[in-house]
Write a protein that holds these residues in place. Sequence first.
Motif, mmCIF file in Angstrom:
data_model
loop_
_atom_site.group_PDB
_atom_site.id
_atom_site.type_symbol
_atom_site.label_atom_id
_atom_site.label_comp_id
_atom_site.label_asym_id
_atom_site.label_seq_id
_atom_site.Cartn_x
_atom_site.Cartn_y
_atom_site.Cartn_z
ATOM 1 N N ALA A 81 0.796 -1.223 0.000
ATOM 2 C CA ALA A 81 0.000 0.000 0.000
ATOM 3 C C ALA A 81 0.834 1.281 0.000
ATOM 4 N N ASN A 82 2.114 1.191 0.357
ATOM 5 C CA ASN A 82 2.938 2.393 0.551
ATOM 6 C C ASN A 82 2.238 3.369 1.491
ATOM 7 N N ALA A 83 1.736 2.841 2.601
ATOM 8 C CA ALA A 83 1.076 3.629 3.642
ATOM 9 C C ALA A 83 1.843 3.470 4.949
ATOM 10 N N CYS A 84 1.929 4.536 5.725
ATOM 11 C CA CYS A 84 2.687 4.551 6.977
ATOM 12 C C CYS A 84 4.160 4.246 6.689
ATOM 13 N N THR A 85 4.690 4.875 5.644
ATOM 14 C CA THR A 85 6.058 4.620 5.192
ATOM 15 C C THR A 85 6.932 5.872 5.240
ATOM 16 N N GLY A 86 6.411 6.966 5.806
ATOM 17 C CA GLY A 86 7.205 8.162 6.038
ATOM 18 C C GLY A 86 7.748 8.833 4.788
ATOM 19 N N ALA A 87 8.837 9.573 4.990
ATOM 20 C CA ALA A 87 9.454 10.323 3.888
ATOM 21 C C ALA A 87 9.968 9.397 2.795
ATOM 22 N N GLU A 88 10.414 8.197 3.192
ATOM 23 C CA GLU A 88 10.919 7.251 2.206
ATOM 24 C C GLU A 88 9.814 6.841 1.233
ATOM 25 N N GLY A 89 8.634 6.583 1.766
ATOM 26 C CA GLY A 89 7.511 6.190 0.921
ATOM 27 C C GLY A 89 7.090 7.293 -0.039
ATOM 28 N N LEU A 90 7.071 8.521 0.448
ATOM 29 C CA LEU A 90 6.719 9.639 -0.423
ATOM 30 C C LEU A 90 7.784 9.835 -1.493
ATOM 31 N N GLY A 91 9.028 9.612 -1.127
ATOM 32 C CA GLY A 91 10.109 9.703 -2.101
ATOM 33 C C GLY A 91 9.975 8.668 -3.197
ATOM 34 N N TYR A 92 9.447 7.493 -2.846
ATOM 35 C CA TYR A 92 9.241 6.447 -3.848
ATOM 36 C C TYR A 92 8.150 6.827 -4.851
ATOM 37 N N CYS A 93 7.186 7.622 -4.403
ATOM 38 C CA CYS A 93 6.181 8.138 -5.339
ATOM 39 C C CYS A 93 6.859 9.016 -6.389
ATOM 40 N N ALA A 94 7.743 9.895 -5.921
ATOM 41 C CA ALA A 94 8.473 10.777 -6.839
ATOM 42 C C ALA A 94 9.369 9.962 -7.765
#
Length: 409
Positions: A81-94
């Motif tokens: 889900a890429n949920a509750c993954t912090g800054a790293e998860g948001l970076g993976y979206c980029a």
Amino acid sequence: MAITKINGGVTAPKGFLASGLNAGIKNQTKKDMAMVFSSTPCAAAGVFTTNLVKAAPVKWDKELVTTSPYVQAVVVNSGIANACTGAEGLGYCADTAAEAAAALNIPKTAVLVASTGVIGKQLPIDKIKSGVTALSKVLGSSREDAKLAAEAIMTTDTKSKEVACTLELDGKQVTVAGMCKGSGMIHPNMCTMLCFVTTDVAISHELLQKALSEDVVDTFNMISVDGDTSTNDTVLVMANGQAENTPITKEGEDYKTFCEALHFIMLELSKKIAGDGEGCTCLFEATVIGAKDKNQARTIAKSVVCSSLTKAAVFGHDANWGRILCAMGYSGAQFDPEVVDIWLESKAGTIKIVENGIATDYSEETATKILSEEEVIAKMDIKEGNETATAFGCDLTYEYVKINGDYRS
């Protein structure tokens, strides 16, 4: 205005390509990544989860839908889900958007992303990037390409969910289509669901967003499977204008016509999700009539369709009308229970089981037959006005517990 349902998915509107494949996120056999791409820029609109805990893709998409001048692609993964993954998860979206932008030769700000699956795990970004590259090379406009994309976004769904329609607008034939996923963690105000709608209608971003925001109230916000609201809920609409109708920039007949077509797609997809609830055996609809206003009707209908006891009774084919009336009573909406009429309906017939708040002399055998169909409706007349609303759900079965007891296994 005649809406014609056609056999199609997200590639049905002009200019849209799609595909789905296995990127190795789940395992080596199941498709787990999809891409939808428009050959020309699109106006975009989105609605998202009301959960305070929002997945990284939700944050990414909310920003783009609000600020980006246009979008052209959406990349979706299932399994994580890429949920509750912090800054790293948001970076993976980029990172995902950047990879797609390079592969498709479009700006990074034109790439939406979406994820569904287990909460708390980080995306295997190398597999995601490889999947993006592979998808960009196999995009197609065929019916099969749309099916591949719809299959790739599934998690516990038992079937893929697609719908498409055509209509005439401004003298042009236009198409609206969509795909979605969702089976568990489904509750009004969105659910663990992803929905992607494509259309070749020319319409402004502002009116596209208005149409979507208003329509979701009576479609995706009226479905429930288990009362859980997810972190990833997303509905996105992309409109590329390739039908070449006069652009819809103000409210009027063309806007009204488009809204009706959008509602057709959204309602069909909503019912497909409700009817594929985890472990369910039937689609259960609760319709309130005779309400004084929409809010009263919606509140009562949602309460009935969310009642675990009522859902269990539907599973057992038991016309336990007291559970329906009880759920109406704790909904928070005010009404007079002593004037309520209740019917049960399905392909097997219609039976009135309550009149003016008390049981009729109905046949239990007939009621059981009605409740044994794949689509069951409870209709409640509260006799206060002319408004109506319908909520969509499913029965509650043993299988639901089994599926969610070993979801991560």
